[in-house]
Design an enzyme around this catalytic site. Structure first.
Site, PDB file in Angstrom:
ATOM      1  N   GLY A 527       0.809  -1.211   0.000  1.00  0.00           N
ATOM      2  CA  GLY A 527       0.000   0.000   0.000  1.00  0.00           C
ATOM      3  C   GLY A 527       0.843   1.263   0.000  1.00  0.00           C
ATOM      4  O   GLY A 527       0.462   2.291  -0.557  1.00  0.00           O
ATOM      5  N   GLU A 550       6.871   8.323 -29.457  1.00  0.00           N
ATOM      6  CA  GLU A 550       8.098   8.136 -30.244  1.00  0.00           C
ATOM      7  C   GLU A 550       8.074   6.767 -30.933  1.00  0.00           C
ATOM      8  O   GLU A 550       9.096   6.122 -31.104  1.00  0.00           O
ATOM      9  CB  GLU A 550       9.349   8.261 -29.359  1.00  0.00           C
ATOM     10  CG  GLU A 550       9.594   9.667 -28.843  1.00  0.00           C
ATOM     11  CD  GLU A 550      10.378  10.544 -29.817  1.00  0.00           C
ATOM     12  OE1 GLU A 550      11.108  10.014 -30.650  1.00  0.00           O
ATOM     13  OE2 GLU A 550      10.233  11.773 -29.727  1.00  0.00           O
TER      14      GLU A 550
END
Lengths: 754, 754
Positions: A527, A550
């Site tokens: 977490g 790209e």
């Protein structure tokens, strides 16, 4: 004092035997090492030697009773195992003897065994029922030296840049509002430009140092500050600036380059369209030369033909627009034209419409937008005319007659951007790995009912296996990308086609690697990894899109594969394609037949860690995939199926080839590099990282190797065990390995890493 | 009119032969089908039959010249291929004959071949050099019927709920500011509570319908609105409400349940601590009974012992706090106590400190916080005392004497939450797949130089292969989770230990699946997938943490594996563990030996699609991993290595077992379910999805199966080909398959999906 079951000679070996037999990891060749040492050990008499050797028969392990006696003898001694000693196990053995006997000299034979087996304290410390003096990390390797190896020739630039990043403007903060975030990132870009970093890749005449390699390196380091900064910086100086530098001529350089490098002129790179992402050649925006006014008219014809996802679109005053250039009614193909889009007071110029792309998964500090042009007129001189020009007489001319070749030449000049994106992805992965590993070296979880302290996360085998190969890959890819940039910048090699193909494939595998590494780190931090303050969440959001922009990874991999295929064709060109295939088929089967008995069953450590084995395995895969895909395509084409369709039918095969080729290339590049490391100690470390990379990659594709009969079942299992073993061996050095990435402390703001 | 090369009898077969030979996909058994049809075709004379059969010899394919003649004959006819016809290829063949001859009856033999080979237009439409009337999707299957099968008994509840979601309060919006987002989500939760959905799982006495299965289903559907709503709803009603319902007794139910269901009382579930995530038993918060005041004192002892990541922490007025219960100085283990944390005006009560966890990667509409308690006193009655009670006399009592068993019984009542988290993950995956597939059925990219229109993304083989198996998995997991909830809710089976173990494993594989599915969708949509407006980005951020909360996946998988191991021990308990291993070892080797020749080399379609093969393969893996891990553990323990260390040493092996077991369970559950589908047409579709799931899972672990010798190289390749083939066969039905998920149109707000 307990009953003495063993003579001192035998006793000193007991901890070693206990370690050897408690696991199934010790191979025949390793037993050999121990046998030799025993035979040469002058401290032992013949009877002792015989007893010891009788405990070393692989198929006849000592009885459980014997094993328990060893254990009892060891634990009764109550000796502490000190991980930080130079030869912990030999020293431990010595102390056990000291407990039972008066004399207990240090035995060099034992030291040799310890070195030769290469076993580390964390292999065995848990085996002893005695308290272990634990160390979280070893300081055997010096992170500064590792970092120096990685920095190579760019050391001075990188060091200066890392220091420059220690400025309040780069302090990491949570940004939720895109306007504020973008303003902040713009300030950072301007600040870096003022420090001279924007012009770095430009020549001295325009305020730079012409150092493209240095540029790529600082680009990666920028990721330690923020992904949005990195990308906006790349758009302004690499893409917009780069298009002027590489597609323009002196008049453009003189007019714009210096201002661009200083971020006084902000620009964007308008290539992608909503309707055309990957297929740049199919873009619809037109640039029509109008002879009467001697100007070029930029126009967006249809509703999906707008420029899309253009970074810096909201801050720019100029755009480098890619469009179909039409001169005298003839389409000359895609060219770039400089188009002013905003005037003073930042108002949009007539005919230009720009919309914000809105919020994204990440990179919200980058102002991406859509751009429409309605009959926007610019002077003829605004054509970036290095590869194609309109003369004052209004005719088109180009030294490259073939329009296809012209297009790819122009695109080729932008390959540097792909290396930079891969490097930025790598920087993200390094950052996430540093945080996850530093966290795992602090966080404890669960415990034995006996132990008071819970185990460190990093001491779980599954945790080692999930993170260590990713660290190794970061080293391999760092070295590879550095080398690619060096080749790309090498002016003595004007033909960049090979490096273009290579970079296409590497960008794909490295940005995918970066994403999965960051994801693994997120999960490895539980977490805590999900909280923005711990930085991994942002990295995940930012780096995600690197697989797409790209050049989409799947498209690029096919490009790489096609490059391999045409090399393959060229290689045997004189002989003709069919002869080629016959030759290669012969060659492959010969090779395999010859190596078969040796390779498919070989499982000893020396072989599995041997770069020759790795290189052979990678090369074999590339060759084999090349041959089979070429065969399939030939068969289709012989049947009259058009080549476009034939390539479509082998698409998944091409993707596999593209990956195989890129992995081989990365490994080879890294291997060549390790040979140049002067310092033997670090050289060995780098070689070990190379082995871990190779074995992990072979594991990933084990089903292919097994299918091909290249490796047998036993070898496949041995590779898996050896991979786990390498992770354990590297465990004490993980902290040095992530420190070796050289991420400045002031950038590691994540609370869980501190 | 062209020269007639072929008789009508032969001509009608040419398109079929062209399709058959253009690919290497047709197996021996399929050639058989064609042979039989030819032999039985009354329209053919003996010479025609001989010619046709001569073109069907697998090892002697027609010459390239013949193949090209076929192609020429077909394309010269200029017949259009109409995908939407019932038997497109047979009809196409008929029309080709019509072009060259006057009579051209429809041939039933061809129709039979078309059906039996199971080839679809998209297998071959690209082969013909004629324009194809393309259809984006087939309407062969009715999505409403598919949806009905998935909804099963919950149809009424689900339909009502989906209608209820068509309310302005659920309109999707970009939320960047956590305060505003949280307020909005709270409004949504309250609205749903007012509609009666909050209390759904509670009994009628407390405003509900006692419908836990319905609750799980609407929980999944909530993901179509927003992840934060789903999780906050789950915390309020499932965790906080669930703890009162299942750990409390009538006095708690009467006092709090109705208000909780109506969201008039907001509560949180305070279990996890900063220092203790996965190891709940090790939490440090204490609840000390004070006899004098007859109250329980809640206290956070150390700085890392605070409650962490508690959902609803900023809106709640009460917390269900898990703490070590200490009565008369004795620690009775972890218990839950209701602790008021805020008073009127929402002020924090004395001794309670709460901090916001801040921004996260996702779920920013959920108010997660940290909570500290400083000597907070609550009445004795606040202990949720179903499994452990403090009597008015101040002594502790429990019907479950063993503290371990007590702890796991309490935890076991919360298993429903794990099913719900898995379902929410599944809902996220369904949503992302729907968006990605609808986009790929619209978006075109690249093209042949001949074709005017670019290809649909969905027509790329690599695109089919990346998305179709994920769609199949969604079906398998949907059915499995439904069944698990049914078993979990079955009051006639009070012992839930088995289902707990099963759910632990399933939650892991399903939440991992959900994450990788969403990631694949993000990449499949390119840059568009990265924009928040297209929803996938949010799903990615939200679902990410599902791998961690309600039990970290790696921890849960080990739990599942340990469950399998203890079943395995129990199975042969009377015989003793060693005897067991001997028996099983025998059994496994016998089984493998018997099946060897048949199974390892079998590659025909019937076998590869046969559920018996899938089940055998999955079961074999589970059994084999169980046996080998049990052996390893036994060996360690025999050597005197403590069991905690032994389990640590086999950790990666345990994870593999946990995955194998869960996959087998999912497949078996789904397979059993398909048998119950009344409608044959949809039953076949579901069976095909089951096959695709099975083959895809076998592919993922092909290296293991190859290593074990369970499958041979040829079979491994055949599985790969069959998997690709299934994806192609399902291509026309993908739209129906995602519509079959039943996501309401009003929830599909993503522009790219519309």
């Amino acid at each position: 004092m307990e009953k003495k079951l063993y003579t001192p000679g035998i006793l000193q070996y007991i901890p070693f035997f206990y370690v050897i037999w408690s696991d199934d990891l010790v191979s025949a060749s390793e037993i050999n090492v121990v046998e030799n040492s025993i035979n040469n050990d002058v401290s032992l008499d013949q009877i002792e030697k015989r007893t010891l050797l009788s405990w070393l028969i692989k198929d006849k392990p000592p009885t459980d009773h014997t094993f328990k006696q060893w254990k009892h003898t060891i634990s009764s001694s109550q000796v502490l195992l000190i991980e930080s000693e130079t030869y912990p196990l030999a020293t431990f053995s010595q102390k056990v003897v000291c407990h039972y006997y008066d004399t207990c000299p240090f035995n060099m034979s034992l030291k040799d065994i310890e070195i030769n087996l290469g076993i580390q304290p964390n292999h065995y410390n848990h085996l002893f029922d005695v308290k272990v003096v634990e160390e979280i990390s070893s300081d055997f390797y010096d992170a500064t030296k590792i970092d120096a190896i990685l920095k190579g020739q760019n050391a001075a630039v990188v060091d200066d840049f890392r220091t420059a990043l220690n400025h309040p403007i780069f302090k990491w903060e949570v940004h939720r509002d895109k306007e504020k975030f973008r303003a902040r990132v713009l300030d950072q870009v301007v600040y870096l430009a003022e420090q001279g970093y924007g012009a770095m890749a430009f020549s001295e005449a325009y305020g730079g140092t012409g150092d493209m390699e240095g540029y790529a390196t600082i680009f990666e380091n920028m990721m330690y500050v923020d992904g949005s900064l990195t990308i906006k910086f790349g758009v302004q100086f690499g893409l917009f600036g780069g298009s002027i530098q590489k597609l323009g001529t002196k008049k453009h350089h003189d007019a714009y380059l210096q201002q661009t490098g200083k971020a006084e002129l902000l620009g964007c790179f308008a290539m992608t369209e909503t309707g055309h992402g990957s297929n740049v050649r199919g873009i619809k925006t037109t640039a029509t030369y109008d002879k009467i006014t001697d100007s070029i008219i930029i126009h967006t014809p249809g509703k999906n033909d707008n420029k899309e996802y253009i970074g810096n679109a909201l801050h720019s005053t100029m755009a480098s627009v890619f469009a179909q250039l039409i001169v005298n009614g003839k389409n000359e193909g895609v060219h770039a034209i400089l188009v002013p889009i905003r005037g003073e007071n930042h108002n949009l110029l007539p005919g230009v419409r720009i919309e914000d792309n809105g919020y994204k998964l990440g990179l919200n500090g980058v102002d991406n937008g859509k751009i429409w042009f309605h009959q926007v007129s610019v002077p003829r001189e605004n054509l970036l005319n290095k590869y194609g020009n309109i003369t004052p007489e209004g005719t088109y001319e180009s030294e490259i007659k073939n329009p296809n070749k012209r297009f790819f030449t122009m695109l080729g000049t932008l390959v540097g951007g792909r290396i930079c994106v891969a490097r930025a992805g790598l920087g993200g992965a390094k950052m996430a790995l540093t945080i996850a590993i530093k966290h795992a070296l602090k966080r404890r979880q669960f415990n034995d009912s006996v132990k008071i302290q819970e185990d460190l996360l990093m001491d779980y085998p599954s945790h080692q296996l999930r993170l260590t190969p990713l660290v190794a890959s970061a080293y391999i890819y760092h070295v590879t990308l550095d080398k690619m940039m060096e080749i790309y910048c090498d002016e003595s090699q004007p033909d960049k086609r090979k490096v273009e193909t290579q970079v296409a494939g590497l960008k794909s595998i490295i940005t995918w690697y970066a994403n999965s590494a960051i994801q693994e780190c997120r999960e490895a931090c539980g977490g805590k990894g999900y909280l923005l303050e711990n930085r991994i969440a942002d990295l995940k959001g930012d780096v995600d899109i690197f697989t797409t922009f790209e050049g989409d990874n799947n498209v690029l991999l096919q490009l790489a594969a096609k490059g391999v295929l045409s090399d393959f064709k060229a290689e045997f060109n004189s002989a003709g394609f069919t002869t080629v295939l016959k030759l290669l088929s012969q060659q492959l089967s010969d090779k395999l037949a010859t190596v078969n008995p040796m390779y498919t069953n070989k499982t000893d450590k020396e072989h599995l860690l041997n770069p020759k084995f790795h290189q052979h395995a990678f090369n074999h895969r590339t060759r084999r995939l090349t041959y089979t895909v070429a065969m399939r395509i030939r068969d289709y084409i012989k049947k009259g199926i058009p080549s476009y369709q034939a390539f479509l039918k082998v698409q998944t095969h091409l993707l596999a080839l593209g990956k195989a080729y890129s992995t081989e290339l990365a490994y080879d590049t890294f291997h060549t590099f390790t040979e140049t490391i002067a310092d033997e100690k670090n050289k060995e470390l780098f070689q070990k990282l190379g082995s871990l990379y190779a074995l992990s990659e072979l594991r990933k594709d084990a089903s292919w190797y097994l299918e091909q009969g290249y490796i047998g079942s036993t070898k496949s299992k041995a590779i898996r065990q050896r991979q786990e073993r390498l992770c354990t061996e590297l465990r004490p050095h993980l902290n040095s390995l992530v420190d070796g990435f050289g991420i400045p402390d002031h950038c590691i703001s994540a609370p869980i890493a501190n």
